[in-house]
Design an enzyme around this catalytic site. Structure first.
Site, PDB file in Angstrom:
ATOM      1  CB  SER A  79      39.922  49.889  42.415  1.00  0.00           C
ATOM      2  OG  SER A  79      38.929  49.080  43.283  1.00  0.00           O
ATOM      3  CG  ASP A 193      34.187  45.412  38.204  1.00  0.00           C
ATOM      4  OD1 ASP A 193      33.980  44.681  39.338  1.00  0.00           O
ATOM      5  OD2 ASP A 193      34.700  46.582  38.280  1.00  0.00           O
ATOM      6  CG  HIS A 221      37.798  45.381  40.071  1.00  0.00           C
ATOM      7  ND1 HIS A 221      36.535  46.216  40.132  1.00  0.00           N
ATOM      8  CD2 HIS A 221      38.707  45.621  40.949  1.00  0.00           C
ATOM      9  CE1 HIS A 221      37.191  47.441  41.088  1.00  0.00           C
ATOM     10  NE2 HIS A 221      38.217  46.815  41.547  1.00  0.00           N
TER      11      HIS A 221
END
Length: 240
Positions: A79, A193, A221
């Site tokens: 991320s 996600d 995610h």
């Protein structure tokens, strides 16, 4: 060992989100560097919100990399952590041999988002349970069995979260920046996600010269926590 694996977590996480990777690659005898970003995990949480800007964190991580890198270095970012991995890959091209970005998204400059994180910290505190709920709903697949570990994925003081979200200023993080990355790159994306789309990942594939994307089923995610064995195998195969 002449090679080191560096793992960089994302917003509100800590080195604990990599627990399965630490166990797996530790058994394989890899040397690993897994920092808690400032304000996260066991790191210091200064009150000064300027400590949490993108440039500050990136320069901290570059110093850390220069201290601990060896002959071959592999960067793994998740991320927001993917952006820092990209910065190091771009700034230390002869030292970074492979780059792995998990749930990293598109090659887009970063800017603070308007809304909730502009509110005073006392208001943010009231919203913390809601933020947690929203995050877990968006970041984990509904079939996910990571309940015991979930809290590690989002555990951060409100003022740090405010500082991090408002400090996400990275004007140069566009496609052109990523085109200069010359390390072979693997993108890993959880199919469900809700925070990053597969279209965004494909934009990154287009930007980086030597880049492949793998989509993991039944994951969202936090794919490395939800599907640890699949992700570990993907990383391992990529390293070899």
């Amino acid at each position: 060992a002449e090679s080191v694996l560096f793992f960089f977590h994302g917003v509100a996480g800590s080195s604990e989100v990599w627990r399965s990777q630490i166990d797996h690659f530790g058994r394989q005898g890899y040397e690993m560097v897994i920092p808690d970003l400032i304000g996260h995990g066991m790191s210091a949480t200064p009150q000064n919100l300027n400590a949490y800007t993108f440039d500050e964190i990136a320069s901290d991580l570059l110093v850390l990399f220069d201290l601990l890198c060896k002959k071959r270095n592999v960067l793994v970012g998740h991320s927001y952590g993917s952006s820092f991995a990209a910065v190091i890959a771009r700034n230390r091209p002869t030292r970074v041999s492979k780059l792995i970005m998990i749930s990293g998204g598109s090659p887009t400059p970063l800017a603070p988002q308007p809304g909730l994180f502009q509110a005073p910290v006392c208001c943010l505190d009231c919203f913390t349970p809601l933020l947690h709920h929203q995050f877990f709903k968006s970041a984990f697949h509904k079939k996910s069995k990571t309940c015991g570990l979930r809290d590690r994925a989002f555990d951060i003081p409100s003022y740090v979260l405010k500082g991090i979200m408002n400090g996400q200023i990275w004007d140069e993080g566009d496609a052109e920046f990523h085109e200069w990355i010359n390390a072979p790159t693997l993108l890993i994306h959880g199919k469900h996600d809700q925070l990053v789309s597969v279209e965004e990942e494909k934009e990154m594939v287009d930007a980086i010269f030597d880049c492949n994307l793998v989509v993991v089923e039944d994951a969202s995610h936090m794919v490395m926590m939800e599907k640890p064995s699949e992700v570990n195998e993907l990383i391992q195969n990529f390293l070899l």
